[in-house]
Scaffold this motif. Structure first.
Motif, PDB file in Angstrom:
ATOM      1  N   ALA A   1      -5.736  19.994   2.796  1.00 36.47           N
ATOM      2  CA  ALA A   1      -4.361  19.849   3.275  1.00 36.47           C
ATOM      3  C   ALA A   1      -4.089  18.414   3.670  1.00 36.47           C
ATOM      4  CB  ALA A   1      -4.125  20.775   4.471  1.00 36.47           C
ATOM      5  N   LEU A   2      -2.826  18.065   3.768  1.00 35.79           N
ATOM      6  CA  LEU A   2      -2.456  16.735   4.248  1.00 35.79           C
ATOM      7  C   LEU A   2      -2.812  16.600   5.723  1.00 35.79           C
ATOM      8  CD1 LEU A   2       1.116  16.263   2.671  1.00 35.79           C
ATOM      9  CD2 LEU A   2      -0.999  15.123   1.968  1.00 35.79           C
ATOM     10  N   ASP A   3      -3.174  15.389   6.111  1.00 37.29           N
ATOM     11  CA  ASP A   3      -3.439  15.105   7.523  1.00 37.29           C
ATOM     12  C   ASP A   3      -2.198  14.572   8.220  1.00 37.29           C
ATOM     13  OD1 ASP A   3      -6.421  15.561   7.848  1.00 37.29           O
ATOM     14  OD2 ASP A   3      -6.395  14.198   6.131  1.00 37.29           O
ATOM     15  N   ALA A   4      -1.392  13.815   7.469  1.00 38.11           N
ATOM     16  CA  ALA A   4      -0.202  13.228   8.089  1.00 38.11           C
ATOM     17  C   ALA A   4       0.781  12.747   7.036  1.00 38.11           C
ATOM     18  CB  ALA A   4      -0.589  12.048   8.986  1.00 38.11           C
ATOM     19  N   VAL A   5       2.039  12.707   7.441  1.00 33.06           N
ATOM     20  CA  VAL A   5       3.101  12.092   6.633  1.00 33.06           C
ATOM     21  C   VAL A   5       3.637  10.950   7.488  1.00 33.06           C
ATOM     22  CG1 VAL A   5       5.368  12.404   5.581  1.00 33.06           C
ATOM     23  CG2 VAL A   5       3.653  14.233   5.426  1.00 33.06           C
ATOM     24  N   LEU A   6       3.362   9.730   7.059  1.00 35.16           N
ATOM     25  CA  LEU A   6       3.739   8.547   7.833  1.00 35.16           C
ATOM     26  C   LEU A   6       5.118   8.071   7.394  1.00 35.16           C
ATOM     27  CD1 LEU A   6       2.811   6.450   9.950  1.00 35.16           C
ATOM     28  CD2 LEU A   6       1.834   5.129   8.058  1.00 35.16           C
ATOM     29  N   ASP A   7       6.063   8.142   8.305  1.00 37.91           N
ATOM     30  CA  ASP A   7       7.453   7.780   8.032  1.00 37.91           C
ATOM     31  C   ASP A   7       7.740   6.389   8.590  1.00 37.91           C
ATOM     32  OD1 ASP A   7      10.221   7.760   7.653  1.00 37.91           O
ATOM     33  OD2 ASP A   7      10.616   8.955   9.454  1.00 37.91           O
ATOM     34  N   LEU A   8       7.980   5.429   7.696  1.00 36.33           N
ATOM     35  CA  LEU A   8       8.305   4.063   8.101  1.00 36.33           C
ATOM     36  C   LEU A   8       9.808   3.970   8.332  1.00 36.33           C
ATOM     37  CD1 LEU A   8       6.132   1.923   5.632  1.00 36.33           C
ATOM     38  CD2 LEU A   8       5.532   2.772   7.907  1.00 36.33           C
ATOM     39  N   GLU A   9      10.181   3.727   9.559  1.00 32.53           N
ATOM     40  CA  GLU A   9      11.598   3.749   9.930  1.00 32.53           C
ATOM     41  C   GLU A   9      12.156   2.321  10.018  1.00 32.53           C
ATOM     42  OE1 GLU A   9      13.552   6.947  12.717  1.00 32.53           O
ATOM     43  OE2 GLU A   9      12.836   5.294  13.947  1.00 32.53           O
TER      44      GLU A   9
ATOM     45  N   MET B   1      -9.071  11.124   4.933  1.00 29.24           N
ATOM     46  CA  MET B   1      -7.726  11.361   5.432  1.00 29.24           C
ATOM     47  C   MET B   1      -6.753  11.397   4.255  1.00 29.24           C
ATOM     48  SD  MET B   1      -5.723   9.308   8.500  1.00 29.24           S
ATOM     49  CE  MET B   1      -6.550  10.135   9.859  1.00 29.24           C
ATOM     50  N   ARG B   2      -5.891  12.413   4.251  1.00 33.11           N
ATOM     51  CA  ARG B   2      -4.906  12.576   3.175  1.00 33.11           C
ATOM     52  C   ARG B   2      -3.517  12.332   3.746  1.00 33.11           C
ATOM     53  NH1 ARG B   2      -9.040  16.107   2.669  1.00 33.11           N
ATOM     54  NH2 ARG B   2     -10.145  16.065   0.660  1.00 33.11           N
ATOM     55  N   ILE B   3      -2.872  11.290   3.230  1.00 32.75           N
ATOM     56  CA  ILE B   3      -1.615  10.833   3.820  1.00 32.75           C
ATOM     57  C   ILE B   3      -0.533  10.666   2.760  1.00 32.75           C
ATOM     58  CG2 ILE B   3      -0.528   8.954   5.157  1.00 32.75           C
ATOM     59  CD1 ILE B   3      -3.405   8.181   6.027  1.00 32.75           C
ATOM     60  N   VAL B   4       0.691  11.008   3.140  1.00 34.55           N
ATOM     61  CA  VAL B   4       1.865  10.692   2.331  1.00 34.55           C
ATOM     62  C   VAL B   4       2.644   9.627   3.093  1.00 34.55           C
ATOM     63  CG1 VAL B   4       4.125  11.520   1.542  1.00 34.55           C
ATOM     64  CG2 VAL B   4       2.085  12.927   1.167  1.00 34.55           C
ATOM     65  N   LEU B   5       3.033   8.549   2.390  1.00 31.95           N
ATOM     66  CA  LEU B   5       3.794   7.471   3.009  1.00 31.95           C
ATOM     67  C   LEU B   5       5.240   7.562   2.540  1.00 31.95           C
ATOM     68  CD1 LEU B   5       3.417   4.894   4.766  1.00 31.95           C
ATOM     69  CD2 LEU B   5       3.100   3.630   2.639  1.00 31.95           C
ATOM     70  N   VAL B   6       6.163   7.625   3.481  1.00 34.25           N
ATOM     71  CA  VAL B   6       7.582   7.693   3.125  1.00 34.25           C
ATOM     72  C   VAL B   6       8.368   6.627   3.883  1.00 34.25           C
ATOM     73  CG1 VAL B   6       7.566  10.148   2.554  1.00 34.25           C
ATOM     74  CG2 VAL B   6       8.080   9.442   4.885  1.00 34.25           C
ATOM     75  N   GLY B   7       9.542   6.322   3.371  1.00 28.35           N
ATOM     76  CA  GLY B   7      10.404   5.326   3.994  1.00 28.35           C
ATOM     77  C   GLY B   7      11.401   4.832   2.969  1.00 28.35           C
ATOM     78  N   PRO B   8      12.499   4.260   3.421  1.00 31.36           N
ATOM     79  CA  PRO B   8      13.532   3.792   2.498  1.00 31.36           C
ATOM     80  C   PRO B   8      13.078   2.583   1.698  1.00 31.36           C
ATOM     81  CG  PRO B   8      14.012   3.044   4.716  1.00 31.36           C
ATOM     82  CD  PRO B   8      12.840   3.969   4.832  1.00 31.36           C
ATOM     83  N   PRO B   9      13.809   2.233   0.629  1.00 31.44           N
ATOM     84  CA  PRO B   9      13.508   0.989  -0.078  1.00 31.44           C
ATOM     85  C   PRO B   9      13.565  -0.157   0.915  1.00 31.44           C
ATOM     86  CG  PRO B   9      15.356   2.170  -1.112  1.00 31.44           C
ATOM     87  CD  PRO B   9      15.020   2.903   0.129  1.00 31.44           C
ATOM     88  N   GLY B  10      12.658  -1.118   0.778  1.00 33.82           N
ATOM     89  CA  GLY B  10      12.673  -2.259   1.686  1.00 33.82           C
ATOM     90  C   GLY B  10      11.929  -2.046   2.984  1.00 33.82           C
ATOM     91  N   ALA B  11      11.316  -0.875   3.146  1.00 38.13           N
ATOM     92  CA  ALA B  11      10.571  -0.603   4.382  1.00 38.13           C
ATOM     93  C   ALA B  11       9.192  -1.252   4.373  1.00 38.13           C
ATOM     94  CB  ALA B  11      10.433   0.907   4.595  1.00 38.13           C
ATOM     95  N   GLY B  12       8.770  -1.733   3.208  1.00 42.25           N
ATOM     96  CA  GLY B  12       7.449  -2.356   3.100  1.00 42.25           C
ATOM     97  C   GLY B  12       6.350  -1.361   2.773  1.00 42.25           C
ATOM     98  N   LYS B  13       6.705  -0.263   2.096  1.00 42.45           N
ATOM     99  CA  LYS B  13       5.718   0.781   1.802  1.00 42.45           C
ATOM    100  C   LYS B  13       4.539   0.260   0.975  1.00 42.45           C
ATOM    101  CE  LYS B  13       8.524   3.779  -0.073  1.00 42.45           C
ATOM    102  NZ  LYS B  13       9.785   3.023   0.129  1.00 42.45           N
ATOM    103  N   GLY B  14       4.856  -0.500  -0.082  1.00 45.80           N
ATOM    104  CA  GLY B  14       3.786  -1.001  -0.942  1.00 45.80           C
ATOM    105  C   GLY B  14       2.802  -1.881  -0.190  1.00 45.80           C
ATOM    106  N   THR B  15       3.342  -2.780   0.624  1.00 49.75           N
ATOM    107  CA  THR B  15       2.500  -3.684   1.415  1.00 49.75           C
ATOM    108  C   THR B  15       1.654  -2.899   2.407  1.00 49.75           C
ATOM    109  OG1 THR B  15       4.149  -5.439   1.241  1.00 49.75           O
ATOM    110  CG2 THR B  15       2.526  -5.653   2.995  1.00 49.75           C
ATOM    111  N   GLN B  16       2.291  -2.000   3.148  1.00 51.54           N
ATOM    112  CA  GLN B  16       1.557  -1.219   4.149  1.00 51.54           C
ATOM    113  C   GLN B  16       0.551  -0.282   3.498  1.00 51.54           C
ATOM    114  OE1 GLN B  16       1.364  -1.672   7.341  1.00 51.54           O
ATOM    115  NE2 GLN B  16       2.840  -3.350   7.166  1.00 51.54           N
ATOM    116  N   ALA B  17       0.920   0.296   2.365  1.00 56.41           N
ATOM    117  CA  ALA B  17       0.006   1.211   1.676  1.00 56.41           C
ATOM    118  C   ALA B  17      -1.303   0.509   1.332  1.00 56.41           C
ATOM    119  CB  ALA B  17       0.662   1.750   0.410  1.00 56.41           C
TER     120      ALA B  17
END
Length: 218
Positions: free
Chosen positions: A106-114, A1-17
């Motif tokens: 190709a990418l499978d998903a772009v996960l947006d942490l809101e 699975m090929r994923i891009v993780l996006v979200g604002p600073p403080g969304a916890g991207k590093g932890t979730q990644a």
């Protein structure tokens, strides 16, 4: 699975990644790690990046893109990867599209942490770091030390980093809205965006993300 993780600073991207990459058995590729690895290994791209950083300038997109392409070409990324911090703008997103297309994938998903903006400010501005050991992190509301201003682990002084101050956090959010958020629309046009709430406990957010990606949690 090929994923891009996006979200604002403080969304916890590093932890979730880290959790998502482990659950999906794919490498977590972060921009920070790419820069550190290339600079420490003295690669040509690393030397270029360091020259810009030493001069106090932003590293050009083509250098960042080159590092990401090299990393995605490694054997451990053959079956997928999770990108964290890249692409950072629409120009980088388009370059990633072309790079993957050239490889026939190709990418499978772009996960947006809101996360609501006020919550982002509260999360970051409330952080307190130990002067003796920066891995000792507390929060004035969510993870209070037993004694205010004192590290529970070693007794060191707790302080607020300059880039955690509310004014700085709001400036970082402004940069995110102007530069990075537009990639969400770019990927929405391709039907790739999956948006989830990043509120709640870490394991709850991970479970929510795995469900949204249609993957089983280990």
């Amino acid at each position: 699975m090929r994923i891009v993780l996006v979200g604002p600073p403080g969304a916890g991207k590093g932890t979730q990644a880290a959790f998502l990459a482990k659950n999906l058995s794919i490498p977590h590729i972060s921009t920070g790690d790419l820069f550190r690895a290339n600079i420490s290994q003295g690669t040509e791209l690393g030397k270029q990046a360091k020259s810009y950083m030493d001069a106090g300038n932003l590293v050009p997109d083509e250098v960042t893109i080159g590092m990401a392409e090299d990393r995605m070409a490694q054997p451990d990324a053959a079956n997928g990867f999770l990108l964290d911090g890249f692409p950072r703008n629409v120009s980088q997103a388009k370059a990633l599209d072309e790079s993957l297309k050239a490889q026939g994938v190709a990418l499978d998903a772009v996960l947006d942490l809101e996360v609501p903006e006020d919550e982002v400010v509260k999360r970051i501005a409330g952080r307190r770091i130990c002067r003796n050991d920066s891995s000792h992190v507390f929060h004035v509301e969510y993870s209070k030390p037993k004694t205010e201003g004192v590290c529970d682990v070693c007794g060191g002084e707790l302080y607020q980093r300059a880039d955690d101050k509310e004014e700085t956090v709001r400036k970082r959010l402004e940069v995110y809205h102007n530069e990075t958020e537009p990639i969400i629309d770019h990927y929405k046009a391709q039907g790739l965006v999956v948006t989830i709430s990043a509120l709640g406990k870490v394991d709850e957010v991970t479970a929510r993300a795995m469900a949204a990606l249609g993957a089983d949690q280990k």
